[in-house]
Design an enzyme around this catalytic site. Structure first.
Site, mmCIF file in Angstrom:
data_model
loop_
_atom_site.group_PDB
_atom_site.id
_atom_site.type_symbol
_atom_site.label_atom_id
_atom_site.label_comp_id
_atom_site.label_asym_id
_atom_site.label_seq_id
_atom_site.Cartn_x
_atom_site.Cartn_y
_atom_site.Cartn_z
ATOM 1 N N ASP A 78 -9.348 -2.229 9.582
ATOM 2 C CA ASP A 78 -9.832 -3.384 8.910
ATOM 3 C C ASP A 78 -8.876 -4.590 8.974
ATOM 4 O O ASP A 78 -9.281 -5.733 8.515
ATOM 5 C CB ASP A 78 -10.071 -3.110 7.192
ATOM 6 C CG ASP A 78 -8.844 -2.608 6.454
ATOM 7 O OD1 ASP A 78 -7.650 -2.572 7.408
ATOM 8 O OD2 ASP A 78 -8.920 -2.440 5.351
ATOM 9 N N LYS A 147 -11.475 6.180 7.989
ATOM 10 C CA LYS A 147 -9.997 6.198 7.327
ATOM 11 C C LYS A 147 -10.415 5.580 6.124
ATOM 12 O O LYS A 147 -11.174 4.528 5.919
ATOM 13 C CB LYS A 147 -9.232 5.491 8.268
ATOM 14 C CG LYS A 147 -7.926 5.507 7.452
ATOM 15 C CD LYS A 147 -6.674 4.744 8.120
ATOM 16 C CE LYS A 147 -6.806 3.520 8.376
ATOM 17 N NZ LYS A 147 -6.236 2.696 7.212
ATOM 18 N N GLU A 149 -8.317 4.274 2.160
ATOM 19 C CA GLU A 149 -7.047 4.008 1.595
ATOM 20 C C GLU A 149 -6.778 4.680 0.256
ATOM 21 O O GLU A 149 -7.887 4.502 -0.479
ATOM 22 C CB GLU A 149 -6.731 2.699 1.544
ATOM 23 C CG GLU A 149 -6.354 1.664 2.943
ATOM 24 C CD GLU A 149 -5.788 0.285 2.752
ATOM 25 O OE1 GLU A 149 -6.039 -0.186 3.819
ATOM 26 O OE2 GLU A 149 -5.835 -0.095 1.513
ATOM 27 N N GLU A 215 2.209 4.219 5.368
ATOM 28 C CA GLU A 215 2.659 2.969 5.719
ATOM 29 C C GLU A 215 3.879 2.343 4.620
ATOM 30 O O GLU A 215 3.532 2.430 3.476
ATOM 31 C CB GLU A 215 1.658 1.858 5.613
ATOM 32 C CG GLU A 215 1.737 0.601 6.082
ATOM 33 C CD GLU A 215 0.639 -0.358 6.117
ATOM 34 O OE1 GLU A 215 0.857 -1.596 6.673
ATOM 35 O OE2 GLU A 215 -0.678 0.165 6.214
#
Length: 297
Positions: A78, A147, A149, A215
């Protein structure tokens, strides 16, 4: 006999062998025919201690170059919101804006595992929304995995997708879609917050994720989590102990403008080369140098 041939070829094809270390030559196509990378290959590499690289990519031509380079996993992130569409954050991008990008990448990368990001707003409301969004990427774009989050808060979504046969890559630590809640681009998992990051990692693994991106997490914490999990970890600003590493390709290749994040290493100056080529082209046209005789019919 056919089973023996299949077993032998599986040991020598691109997808079953570990990535080629930096500085070494890739095997020729004749000696090691390449096949599609699957999620179980990443699991195998973790068990064997082989590290691997993932890059973001958003178009056919770049995907083809990275696939030819042997990058085993490509993420249509994204982050396209920033580097393709020019948004300030990843929040505004939609499924309809991402699907054409995923289609191009899948066509350009016949060997890599292509993962599509589920954008903000497409899965937070629950498993049904997540399944609808992921199904679109699989059916309409040909993605091999998705994927999303979040940690514990999206465990039900991950379990739903994996039960439906959709491989899921999780993403914990700093999650860009939550930038407004997190108060900006901040390292996650420091101090007392480390326990929540660990809990998030365990939750997504137990829910069925085949890997997890971490991350902007302290390197020591990322090392601890990588040791705890049986699924591969993928770092971006999470130190060298992760099983894989990922970067936005424009950051890696020097196409992004402005100061690069601390966790980025630039391997080229693609932006500078593009500007140089464009200036030279414009000068040649203005000066009557191009097209020359060899460019005419």
């Amino acid at each position: 006999m056919s089973e023996q041939i299949s077993e032998q070829s599986e040991q020598n094809v691109y997808g079953a062998c570990p990535p080629v270390p930096a500085g070494e030559s890739s095997p020729s196509a004749a000696s090691a025919p390449r096949t599609k990378v699957r999620t179980h290959h990443l699991q195998k590499w973790k068990a064997e201690g082989h590290k691997w690289a993932m890059l973001t990519v958003y178009d056919y031509s770049t995907a083809r170059a990275f696939d030819d380079a042997g990058i085993p996993v490509l993420l249509v992130g994204d982050s396209a919101a920033n580097v393709v569409y020019g948004y300030d954050t990843t929040v505004p991008i939609s499924i309809d804006e991402l699907i054409p990008l995923v289609r191009g990448v899948v066509r350009g990368a016949p060997h890599a595992l292509v993962v599509a990001d589920l954008p903000f707003g497409s899965y937070e409301s629950g498993p049904s929304a997540a399944l609808a969004a992921a199904t679109r990427f699989m059916k309409e774009a040909g993605a091999h995995a998705v994927k999303l989050e979040g940690g514990e808060r999206v465990a039900e979504q991950i379990a739903c997708l994996t039960a439906a046969g959709i491989p899921v890559m999780a993403h914990i630590g700093f999650t860009p879609q939550s930038v407004n809640t997190l108060g900006g681009f901040r390292v996650q998992g420091r101090g007392d917050a480390a326990e929540q990051t660990i809990a998030d990692a365990i939750a997504v693994a137990e829910a069925g994720a085949f890997s997890v991106v971490m991350e902007m997490v302290p390197a020591e914490l990322a090392t601890q989590i990588t040791g705890k999990l049986t699924i591969p970890t993928i770092g971006i600003g999470a130190g060298p102990s992760c099983d894989g590493q990922v970067l936005v390709w424009q950051d890696m290749a020097g196409l992004s403008s402005g100061k690069a994040p601390r966790f980025v290493k630039r391997y080229a100056d693609v932006g500078g080369e593009l500007r140089r080529a464009a200036v030279q082209y414009a000068q040649d046209v203005a000066g009557g140098v191009f097209p020359a005789e060899e460019h005419c019919f």
